[in-house]
Design a protein around this motif. Structure first.
Motif, PDB file in Angstrom:
ATOM      1  N   LEU A  56       0.881  -1.166   0.000  1.00 35.66           N
ATOM      2  CA  LEU A  56       0.000   0.000   0.000  1.00 35.66           C
ATOM      3  C   LEU A  56       0.915   1.211   0.000  1.00 35.66           C
ATOM      4  O   LEU A  56       1.687   1.409   0.939  1.00 35.66           O
ATOM      5  N   VAL A  57       0.848   2.000  -1.043  1.00 39.36           N
ATOM      6  CA  VAL A  57       1.734   3.155  -1.179  1.00 39.36           C
ATOM      7  C   VAL A  57       1.454   4.156  -0.061  1.00 39.36           C
ATOM      8  O   VAL A  57       0.362   4.162   0.525  1.00 39.36           O
ATOM      9  N   PRO A  58       2.438   4.998   0.269  1.00 36.25           N
ATOM     10  CA  PRO A  58       2.221   5.990   1.327  1.00 36.25           C
ATOM     11  C   PRO A  58       0.980   6.853   1.043  1.00 36.25           C
ATOM     12  O   PRO A  58       0.772   7.315  -0.073  1.00 36.25           O
ATOM     13  N   HIS A  59       0.170   6.992   2.071  1.00 34.29           N
ATOM     14  CA  HIS A  59      -1.067   7.765   1.977  1.00 34.29           C
ATOM     15  C   HIS A  59      -1.422   8.265   3.376  1.00 34.29           C
ATOM     16  O   HIS A  59      -0.788   7.876   4.358  1.00 34.29           O
ATOM     17  N   CYS A  60      -2.429   9.097   3.475  1.00 32.97           N
ATOM     18  CA  CYS A  60      -2.865   9.563   4.792  1.00 32.97           C
ATOM     19  C   CYS A  60      -4.371   9.795   4.775  1.00 32.97           C
ATOM     20  O   CYS A  60      -4.973   9.980   3.714  1.00 32.97           O
ATOM     21  N   GLY A  61      -4.952   9.767   5.971  1.00 30.47           N
ATOM     22  CA  GLY A  61      -6.374  10.003   6.127  1.00 30.47           C
ATOM     23  C   GLY A  61      -6.710  11.479   5.971  1.00 30.47           C
ATOM     24  O   GLY A  61      -5.821  12.329   5.876  1.00 30.47           O
ATOM     25  N   PRO A  62      -8.019  11.808   5.976  1.00 29.94           N
ATOM     26  CA  PRO A  62      -8.468  13.161   5.671  1.00 29.94           C
ATOM     27  C   PRO A  62      -8.234  14.193   6.774  1.00 29.94           C
ATOM     28  O   PRO A  62      -8.163  15.382   6.497  1.00 29.94           O
ATOM     29  N   SER A  63      -8.144  13.749   8.008  1.00 30.35           N
ATOM     30  CA  SER A  63      -7.903  14.668   9.128  1.00 30.35           C
ATOM     31  C   SER A  63      -7.549  13.840  10.355  1.00 30.35           C
ATOM     32  O   SER A  63      -7.607  12.609  10.324  1.00 30.35           O
ATOM     33  N   ASN A  64      -7.226  14.518  11.440  1.00 25.47           N
ATOM     34  CA  ASN A  64      -6.859  13.779  12.655  1.00 25.47           C
ATOM     35  C   ASN A  64      -8.039  13.644  13.613  1.00 25.47           C
ATOM     36  O   ASN A  64      -7.850  13.494  14.815  1.00 25.47           O
ATOM     37  N   HIS A  65      -9.255  13.624  13.100  1.00 20.73           N
ATOM     38  CA  HIS A  65     -10.431  13.473  13.954  1.00 20.73           C
ATOM     39  C   HIS A  65     -10.681  12.014  14.357  1.00 20.73           C
ATOM     40  O   HIS A  65     -11.502  11.756  15.214  1.00 20.73           O
ATOM     41  N   ARG A  66      -9.958  11.110  13.768  1.00 19.23           N
ATOM     42  CA  ARG A  66     -10.154   9.692  14.076  1.00 19.23           C
ATOM     43  C   ARG A  66      -8.826   9.027  14.396  1.00 19.23           C
ATOM     44  O   ARG A  66      -7.761   9.481  13.988  1.00 19.23           O
ATOM     45  N   ILE A  67      -8.930   7.918  15.105  1.00 21.21           N
ATOM     46  CA  ILE A  67      -7.793   7.054  15.419  1.00 21.21           C
ATOM     47  C   ILE A  67      -8.118   5.690  14.818  1.00 21.21           C
ATOM     48  O   ILE A  67      -9.256   5.224  14.881  1.00 21.21           O
ATOM     49  N   ARG A  68      -7.115   5.044  14.247  1.00 25.42           N
ATOM     50  CA  ARG A  68      -7.316   3.754  13.579  1.00 25.42           C
ATOM     51  C   ARG A  68      -6.688   2.629  14.386  1.00 25.42           C
ATOM     52  O   ARG A  68      -5.562   2.730  14.854  1.00 25.42           O
ATOM     53  N   PHE A  69      -7.439   1.551  14.527  1.00 26.42           N
ATOM     54  CA  PHE A  69      -6.982   0.329  15.190  1.00 26.42           C
ATOM     55  C   PHE A  69      -6.789  -0.745  14.134  1.00 26.42           C
ATOM     56  O   PHE A  69      -7.650  -0.904  13.262  1.00 26.42           O
ATOM     57  N   HIS A  70      -5.700  -1.488  14.230  1.00 29.58           N
ATOM     58  CA  HIS A  70      -5.492  -2.701  13.433  1.00 29.58           C
ATOM     59  C   HIS A  70      -5.349  -3.849  14.424  1.00 29.58           C
ATOM     60  O   HIS A  70      -4.380  -3.895  15.180  1.00 29.58           O
ATOM     61  N   LEU A  71      -6.303  -4.758  14.440  1.00 30.45           N
ATOM     62  CA  LEU A  71      -6.187  -5.985  15.221  1.00 30.45           C
ATOM     63  C   LEU A  71      -5.779  -7.073  14.246  1.00 30.45           C
ATOM     64  O   LEU A  71      -6.542  -7.427  13.335  1.00 30.45           O
ATOM     65  N   THR A  72      -4.555  -7.577  14.408  1.00 26.95           N
ATOM     66  CA  THR A  72      -4.045  -8.586  13.475  1.00 26.95           C
ATOM     67  C   THR A  72      -4.676  -9.940  13.786  1.00 26.95           C
ATOM     68  O   THR A  72      -4.551 -10.461  14.894  1.00 26.95           O
ATOM     69  N   LEU A  73      -5.336 -10.509  12.792  1.00 19.87           N
ATOM     70  CA  LEU A  73      -5.920 -11.844  12.915  1.00 19.87           C
ATOM     71  C   LEU A  73      -4.959 -12.898  12.399  1.00 19.87           C
ATOM     72  O   LEU A  73      -4.892 -13.997  12.937  1.00 19.87           O
ATOM     73  N   VAL A 128     -12.164   5.046  15.260  1.00 16.46           N
ATOM     74  CA  VAL A 128     -12.931   5.623  16.365  1.00 16.46           C
ATOM     75  C   VAL A 128     -12.628   7.116  16.445  1.00 16.46           C
ATOM     76  O   VAL A 128     -11.628   7.590  15.890  1.00 16.46           O
ATOM     77  N   TRP A 129     -13.486   7.843  17.129  1.00 14.50           N
ATOM     78  CA  TRP A 129     -13.230   9.259  17.344  1.00 14.50           C
ATOM     79  C   TRP A 129     -11.923   9.452  18.084  1.00 14.50           C
ATOM     80  O   TRP A 129     -11.585   8.666  18.972  1.00 14.50           O
ATOM     81  N   HIS A 130     -11.196  10.490  17.736  1.00 14.40           N
ATOM     82  CA  HIS A 130      -9.983  10.851  18.491  1.00 14.40           C
ATOM     83  C   HIS A 130     -10.430  11.165  19.916  1.00 14.40           C
ATOM     84  O   HIS A 130     -11.380  11.927  20.128  1.00 14.40           O
ATOM     85  N   PRO A 131      -9.788  10.574  20.924  1.00 14.15           N
ATOM     86  CA  PRO A 131     -10.266  10.732  22.304  1.00 14.15           C
ATOM     87  C   PRO A 131     -10.166  12.155  22.847  1.00 14.15           C
ATOM     88  O   PRO A 131     -10.823  12.481  23.834  1.00 14.15           O
TER      89      PRO A 131
END
Length: 153
Positions: A56-73, A128-131
């Motif tokens: 996945l080439v370098p990219h970024c989300g639209p703003s810092n209003h959210r936090i992303r979780f990756h749960l590795t399965l 999720v929303w940025h805390p």
């Protein structure tokens, strides 16, 4: 990809295929008193799969209003995600099954899995929303993104 939620809205297509996963995600994201992701613009919940050799080439989300979780399965430990400056080895995380990696996806990030990997990297991705955001801040973000929880795709 198996997308359960896009732009903060649930997609019903996978309800019968993954009923327990969908129910659990609903409980965590919408039904908790904390409202972790209730009406979250640009919010996602999905199973993300990277096959050996994928990047996945370098990219970024639209703003810092959210936090992303990756749960590795699933991962053999060779798949990685780099958040921030790729020349700093401390910015690279290697996926391990059962381990959650949390990051602000407004920072530049990329993912890769070598051709030699034993099997794909599979993560549950949840936004999720940025805390640090108050309810008023959340309302401002919704207005900025012209978010209407009653809109459909």
């Amino acid at each position: 990809q198996f997308i359960f939620r896009r732009n903060g809205k649930w997609l019903p297509e996978l309800n019968n295929t993954f009923p327990r996963t969908v129910a659990l995600l609903h409980d965590i994201l919408d039904n908790s008193p904390e409202e972790y992701a209730l009406h979250l613009p640009k919010g996602s919940a999905q199973i993300s799969i990277l096959r050996p050799g994928a990047t996945l080439v370098p990219h970024c989300g639209p703003s810092n209003h959210r936090i992303r979780f990756h749960l590795t399965l699933e991962s053999d430990g060779s798949a990685s995600i780099t958040v921030g400056d790729p020349s700093d080895p401390n910015n690279t995380h290697y996926h391990q099954p059962g381990v959650v990696f949390i990051f602000d996806d407004s920072f530049l990030h990329s993912a890769q899995i070598p051709f030699e990997a034993s099997y794909p990297r599979v993560v549950i991705l949840i936004d999720v929303w940025h805390p640090a955001l108050s309810r008023a801040d959340r309302d401002s973000v919704r207005k900025h993104f012209l978010y209407d929880p009653n809109d459909t795709f």
